[in-house]
Scaffold this motif. Structure first.
Motif, PDB file in Angstrom:
ATOM      1  N   LYS A 109      14.075  13.157  -4.263  1.00 44.23           N
ATOM      2  CA  LYS A 109      14.810  12.072  -4.914  1.00 44.23           C
ATOM      3  C   LYS A 109      14.137  11.771  -6.253  1.00 44.23           C
ATOM      4  N   ALA A 110      14.800  12.145  -7.327  1.00 44.47           N
ATOM      5  CA  ALA A 110      14.306  11.895  -8.677  1.00 44.47           C
ATOM      6  C   ALA A 110      15.521  11.822  -9.588  1.00 44.47           C
ATOM      7  N   SER A 111      15.357  11.176 -10.720  1.00 38.36           N
ATOM      8  CA  SER A 111      16.506  10.983 -11.614  1.00 38.36           C
ATOM      9  C   SER A 111      16.049  10.925 -13.058  1.00 38.36           C
ATOM     10  N   GLY A 112      16.748  11.669 -13.925  1.00 40.59           N
ATOM     11  CA  GLY A 112      16.535  11.572 -15.354  1.00 40.59           C
ATOM     12  C   GLY A 112      15.419  12.414 -15.918  1.00 40.59           C
ATOM     13  N   GLY A 113      14.894  13.363 -15.157  1.00 38.34           N
ATOM     14  CA  GLY A 113      13.748  14.130 -15.625  1.00 38.34           C
ATOM     15  C   GLY A 113      14.018  14.995 -16.840  1.00 38.34           C
ATOM     16  N   CYS A 114      15.237  15.525 -16.950  1.00 39.75           N
ATOM     17  CA  CYS A 114      15.537  16.425 -18.068  1.00 39.75           C
ATOM     18  C   CYS A 114      15.791  15.673 -19.372  1.00 39.75           C
ATOM     19  N   SER A 115      16.131  14.392 -19.284  1.00 49.42           N
ATOM     20  CA  SER A 115      16.406  13.606 -20.490  1.00 49.42           C
ATOM     21  C   SER A 115      15.331  12.558 -20.762  1.00 49.42           C
ATOM     22  N   ALA A 116      14.280  12.530 -19.957  1.00 50.33           N
ATOM     23  CA  ALA A 116      13.207  11.548 -20.149  1.00 50.33           C
ATOM     24  C   ALA A 116      12.567  11.727 -21.519  1.00 50.33           C
ATOM     25  N   PRO A 117      12.290  10.630 -22.226  1.00 44.01           N
ATOM     26  CA  PRO A 117      11.699  10.732 -23.566  1.00 44.01           C
ATOM     27  C   PRO A 117      10.370  11.467 -23.539  1.00 44.01           C
ATOM     28  N   ALA A 118      10.115  12.220 -24.601  1.00 41.31           N
ATOM     29  CA  ALA A 118       8.823  12.883 -24.743  1.00 41.31           C
ATOM     30  C   ALA A 118       7.728  11.845 -24.909  1.00 41.31           C
ATOM     31  N   THR A 119       6.504  12.216 -24.549  1.00 46.60           N
ATOM     32  CA  THR A 119       5.402  11.260 -24.618  1.00 46.60           C
ATOM     33  C   THR A 119       4.891  11.076 -26.042  1.00 46.60           C
ATOM     34  N   LYS A 120       5.254  11.976 -26.956  1.00 48.31           N
ATOM     35  CA  LYS A 120       4.846  11.856 -28.350  1.00 48.31           C
ATOM     36  C   LYS A 120       6.053  12.016 -29.255  1.00 48.31           C
ATOM     37  N   GLY A 148      -4.236  40.022  -7.452  1.00 48.96           N
ATOM     38  CA  GLY A 148      -5.299  39.032  -7.433  1.00 48.96           C
ATOM     39  C   GLY A 148      -4.844  37.650  -7.014  1.00 48.96           C
ATOM     40  N   MET A 149      -3.550  37.400  -6.989  1.00 45.04           N
ATOM     41  CA  MET A 149      -3.027  36.096  -6.585  1.00 45.04           C
ATOM     42  C   MET A 149      -2.763  36.008  -5.090  1.00 45.04           C
ATOM     43  N   SER A 150      -2.924  37.107  -4.380  1.00 40.42           N
ATOM     44  CA  SER A 150      -2.622  37.128  -2.945  1.00 40.42           C
ATOM     45  C   SER A 150      -3.856  36.776  -2.115  1.00 40.42           C
ATOM     46  N   PRO A 151      -3.714  35.853  -1.125  1.00 41.65           N
ATOM     47  CA  PRO A 151      -2.520  35.109  -0.736  1.00 41.65           C
ATOM     48  C   PRO A 151      -2.220  33.974  -1.726  1.00 41.65           C
ATOM     49  N   LEU A 152      -0.947  33.716  -1.921  1.00 40.10           N
ATOM     50  CA  LEU A 152      -0.511  32.817  -2.978  1.00 40.10           C
ATOM     51  C   LEU A 152      -0.820  31.357  -2.677  1.00 40.10           C
ATOM     52  N   LYS A 153      -1.400  30.691  -3.678  1.00 34.28           N
ATOM     53  CA  LYS A 153      -1.632  29.258  -3.624  1.00 34.28           C
ATOM     54  C   LYS A 153      -1.505  28.749  -5.055  1.00 34.28           C
ATOM     55  N   LEU A 154      -0.424  28.008  -5.309  1.00 36.70           N
ATOM     56  CA  LEU A 154      -0.041  27.699  -6.683  1.00 36.70           C
ATOM     57  C   LEU A 154       0.615  26.336  -6.771  1.00 36.70           C
ATOM     58  N   GLU A 155       0.326  25.605  -7.829  1.00 32.70           N
ATOM     59  CA  GLU A 155       1.067  24.380  -8.122  1.00 32.70           C
ATOM     60  C   GLU A 155       1.492  24.364  -9.575  1.00 32.70           C
ATOM     61  N   LEU A 156       2.702  23.865  -9.819  1.00 27.59           N
ATOM     62  CA  LEU A 156       3.198  23.626 -11.161  1.00 27.59           C
ATOM     63  C   LEU A 156       4.034  22.355 -11.144  1.00 27.59           C
ATOM     64  N   ARG A 157       4.462  21.902 -12.333  1.00 28.58           N
ATOM     65  CA  ARG A 157       5.203  20.650 -12.439  1.00 28.58           C
ATOM     66  C   ARG A 157       6.529  20.886 -13.141  1.00 28.58           C
ATOM     67  N   VAL A 158       7.574  20.254 -12.621  1.00 30.82           N
ATOM     68  CA  VAL A 158       8.924  20.483 -13.121  1.00 30.82           C
ATOM     69  C   VAL A 158       9.637  19.164 -13.401  1.00 30.82           C
ATOM     70  N   ARG A 159      10.734  19.272 -14.135  1.00 32.10           N
ATOM     71  CA  ARG A 159      11.646  18.155 -14.338  1.00 32.10           C
ATOM     72  C   ARG A 159      12.745  18.227 -13.277  1.00 32.10           C
ATOM     73  N   VAL A 160      13.119  17.070 -12.752  1.00 31.93           N
ATOM     74  CA  VAL A 160      14.232  16.997 -11.799  1.00 31.93           C
ATOM     75  C   VAL A 160      15.233  15.985 -12.350  1.00 31.93           C
ATOM     76  N   ASN A 161      16.464  16.433 -12.568  1.00 35.63           N
ATOM     77  CA  ASN A 161      17.437  15.605 -13.279  1.00 35.63           C
ATOM     78  C   ASN A 161      18.139  14.592 -12.398  1.00 35.63           C
ATOM     79  N   THR A 162      18.351  14.943 -11.135  1.00 37.50           N
ATOM     80  CA  THR A 162      18.986  14.029 -10.190  1.00 37.50           C
ATOM     81  C   THR A 162      18.593  14.461  -8.790  1.00 37.50           C
ATOM     82  N   TYR A 163      18.898  13.668  -7.777  1.00 39.54           N
ATOM     83  CA  TYR A 163      18.532  14.015  -6.403  1.00 39.54           C
ATOM     84  C   TYR A 163      18.924  15.469  -6.133  1.00 39.54           C
TER      85      TYR A 163
END
Length: 269
Positions: A140-151, A104-119
């Motif tokens: 180019k991103a930095s610090g995503g895995c150690s970024a403070p939680a929002t709560k 049922g997912m074919s053809p694939l069209k998907l978005e998700l969000r991830v943490r990126v720790n450094t470039y």
């Protein structure tokens, strides 16, 4: 308060979904790290160029390293993508997710969000009956895995496992037609690299490591995830409607918690 936060997150997610292909701006670059990782991720499998099969879009410079959007759009609609690995070369746990897809997912069209720790390169390795194909972006991103939680931890755990389905189509399509939806799951998805803002001690990793999404009895997709999936995960995707009135979502986390919801497909809001 919980409802307003959910709405805000969903609105933010919708703003950058399924962006146009910008491969000329941030293609994959040479990566010594990938050379070391490759065998662990795919073994001796030959990776074919995925350019003709699907596109991957991710920002060249991320606005927020803790919530970097990645969209995967299949361009060869005659093929069937059955699995996709999402790899972030420079993250502490590079295999961000391994996803399997129902028909049922074919053809694939998907978005998700991830943490990126450094470039880093972000790779998508897709499986079809014709073999394995790779595409990706350099971000180019930095610090995503150690970024403070929002709560703070107590507040984050109060709503843990809450789910919401947001239909995207303007009208309810008939069975057999394509439709679009967005699922949000409230979970702090602690990476183990974040510090408690009061004690300044590292917080234990606690994240969703398994997700199953069905419409009726038919599987749409599964995800085996790790610390690189963002806090309060959001998944936006297209699927072929099979006539079932609801989507069934089941999530498990590393603490052994199981969250399960039947969410009415409904109509768009």
């Amino acid at each position: 308060m919980r409802t307003s936060v959910l709405v805000a997150v969903l609105a933010l997610s919708a703003s950058g979904v399924f962006a146009a292909d910008k491969s000329v701006e941030n293609p994959l670059i040479e990566s010594p790290t990938w050379i070391e990782l490759r065998d662990d991720i795919v073994g001796d499998v030959t990776l074919q160029d995925g350019t003709g099969l699907f596109t991957v879009d991710a920002p060249y410079r991320a606005f927020d390293a803790a919530t970097v959007p990645i969209s995967i759009i299949q361009t060869d609609t005659d093929a069937v993508i059955t699995q996709a690995d999402i790899v972030i070369d420079e993250n502490p746990a590079p295999l961000a997710a391994r996803m399997s897809f129902g028909t049922g997912m074919s053809p694939l069209k998907l978005e998700l969000r991830v943490r990126v720790n450094t470039y880093s390169n972000i790779r998508v390795i897709a499986q079809t009956d014709q073999g394995s194909f790779m595409q990706g972006r350099y971000v180019k991103a930095s610090g995503g895995c150690s970024a403070p939680a929002t709560k703070d931890p107590k507040a984050a755990l109060k709503g843990i496992g809450q789910m919401r389905l947001k239909p995207i189509a303007n009208a309810l399509p008939a069975s057999g037609q394509r439709r679009e939806a967005q699922i949000m799951i409230r979970h702090p998805n602690y990476s183990g690299f974040q510090r408690d803002q009061i004690t300044h001690l590292f917080m234990n990793a606690h994240f969703i490591d398994r997700l199953d999404v069905y419409q009726g009895d038919d599987l749409l997709f599964t995800l085996d995830g790790g610390i690189s999936i963002s806090e309060n995960p959001v998944f936006r995707f297209e699927y072929t409607d099979n006539g079932a009135p609801a989507l069934r979502i089941r999530a498990e986390d590393t603490e052994g918690n199981v969250f399960e919801e039947m969410l009415d497909k409904g109509t768009s809001s």
